[in-house]
Design a protein around this motif. Sequence first.
Motif, PDB file in Angstrom:
ATOM      1  N   ASP A 123       0.839  -1.198   0.000  1.00 55.00           N
ATOM      2  CA  ASP A 123       0.000   0.000   0.000  1.00 55.00           C
ATOM      3  C   ASP A 123       0.873   1.247   0.000  1.00 55.00           C
ATOM      4  N   ALA A 124       0.399   2.286  -0.687  1.00 51.61           N
ATOM      5  CA  ALA A 124       1.041   3.606  -0.662  1.00 51.61           C
ATOM      6  C   ALA A 124       2.551   3.524  -0.910  1.00 51.61           C
ATOM      7  N   SER A 125       2.939   2.834  -1.970  1.00 53.95           N
ATOM      8  CA  SER A 125       4.364   2.604  -2.226  1.00 53.95           C
ATOM      9  C   SER A 125       4.922   3.396  -3.403  1.00 53.95           C
ATOM     10  N   VAL A 126       4.066   4.046  -4.214  1.00 52.08           N
ATOM     11  CA  VAL A 126       4.563   4.811  -5.357  1.00 52.08           C
ATOM     12  C   VAL A 126       3.898   6.189  -5.393  1.00 52.08           C
ATOM     13  N   MET A 132      -4.819   0.331  -8.406  1.00 50.84           N
ATOM     14  CA  MET A 132      -3.814   1.356  -8.673  1.00 50.84           C
ATOM     15  C   MET A 132      -3.874   2.457  -7.617  1.00 50.84           C
ATOM     16  N   ARG A 133      -5.076   2.774  -7.150  1.00 55.69           N
ATOM     17  CA  ARG A 133      -5.203   3.755  -6.071  1.00 55.69           C
ATOM     18  C   ARG A 133      -4.545   3.227  -4.797  1.00 55.69           C
ATOM     19  N   ARG A 134      -4.696   1.926  -4.540  1.00 57.44           N
ATOM     20  CA  ARG A 134      -4.130   1.330  -3.324  1.00 57.44           C
ATOM     21  C   ARG A 134      -2.627   1.539  -3.248  1.00 57.44           C
ATOM     22  N   VAL A 135      -1.908   1.380  -4.358  1.00 56.59           N
ATOM     23  CA  VAL A 135      -0.445   1.469  -4.317  1.00 56.59           C
ATOM     24  C   VAL A 135       0.048   2.915  -4.387  1.00 56.59           C
ATOM     25  N   LEU A 136      -0.861   3.866  -4.669  1.00 53.42           N
ATOM     26  CA  LEU A 136      -0.464   5.275  -4.699  1.00 53.42           C
ATOM     27  C   LEU A 136      -0.368   5.856  -3.296  1.00 53.42           C
ATOM     28  N   ARG A 137       0.617   6.699  -3.089  1.00 54.85           N
ATOM     29  CA  ARG A 137       0.705   7.447  -1.845  1.00 54.85           C
ATOM     30  C   ARG A 137      -0.364   8.536  -1.825  1.00 54.85           C
TER      31      ARG A 137
END
Length: 342
Positions: free
Chosen positions: A186-189, A210-215
């Motif tokens: 989560d929130a890695s990019v 895609m929202r999940r991995v966005l900061r």
Amino acid sequence: MNEPIFLGANRKRAAQPTWVMQRPRVSVIDVRQTSMPPTEAISAGCAAIPLCVKALAFGRTRAYPCLSRRVVLAWRVSAFWRWRVCMAVHHAAFEGFSTAAGTYARGRPGYPPEASDWLRNVLNLHAGKTVLEVGAGTGKFLPLLLESGAGVIALEPVDAMSIELTRRFPEVKTLTGTADQIGLPDASVDAVVCAQAFHWFATPEAVAEMRRVLRPGGVLGLIWNGRDTRVPWVAAMAAIIDRHEGDAPRYQTGKWRQVFPAKGFTTLDERHARNLHTGNPDQVIVDRALSTSFIAALPAEQRSEIERQLRMLIKDTAELAGRAEIILPYDTLMAAFRKTGP
């Protein structure tokens, strides 16, 4: 240098003997297009792998006691993950891009200078930031991402495309996976970019992933080169291609817009730029058309007929006939959406 990664586990692959690590990656057939059980389908797609390695994937391990349990587990997870990726990718994309990776790299245009400005000023990419490209293909968009100074991760589900990508950009960390199961924390990019790809996976599930991995405050950026069919010969070229599209998702239909407005995103920016693809007719017209997913997935005789029609178009068009270099005009769309909330 690329590091092999198991998606979903977020850790490096278990240590493997040198003879295993040096085996080339191979493609898996599309299990939806065969009546074989999943394990047999995977095995058929992995024909280039030694028998002992295929045995690891499907449980026949007693004959190879020298291999550690970690290696056995690694190959079983790999086989399952490749089967899952096959199931998730549209058959036209999987079949077509598996056979046309080289043609794709030759025939697809680059991106206009305005795309670099967009990455810098709208997506706010620079040194210290991290960007994930989903559906990175053969890496046509990677030079612009690398130019931004940001750290780059590439996600690509089709082996043939990923092999071409890693050959051209060995410095980029490459993951195998799909837009709805990225496998990063989560929130890695800071940004997620889809170049010439989002129409393949324009679903609420993929957007949510895609929202999940966005900061927080991160940006989803979508970019496409669309042929400018206001030019008569470009419209004729498109007509030759489009009659074979079947059920393949297309950017030109605009159906990808139906997923927006999306929960947890707000529209940030949308802009257009003119992009001119210059080269010889074989590259700009023939290779470009044959690299289209649903064209590449056709039987050889149909592809040959399409190539014949394209060459007749070149021969019969005054702006194209006998020219060593031509220009195919594109309209490049860039759209950006900012993540809202945590």
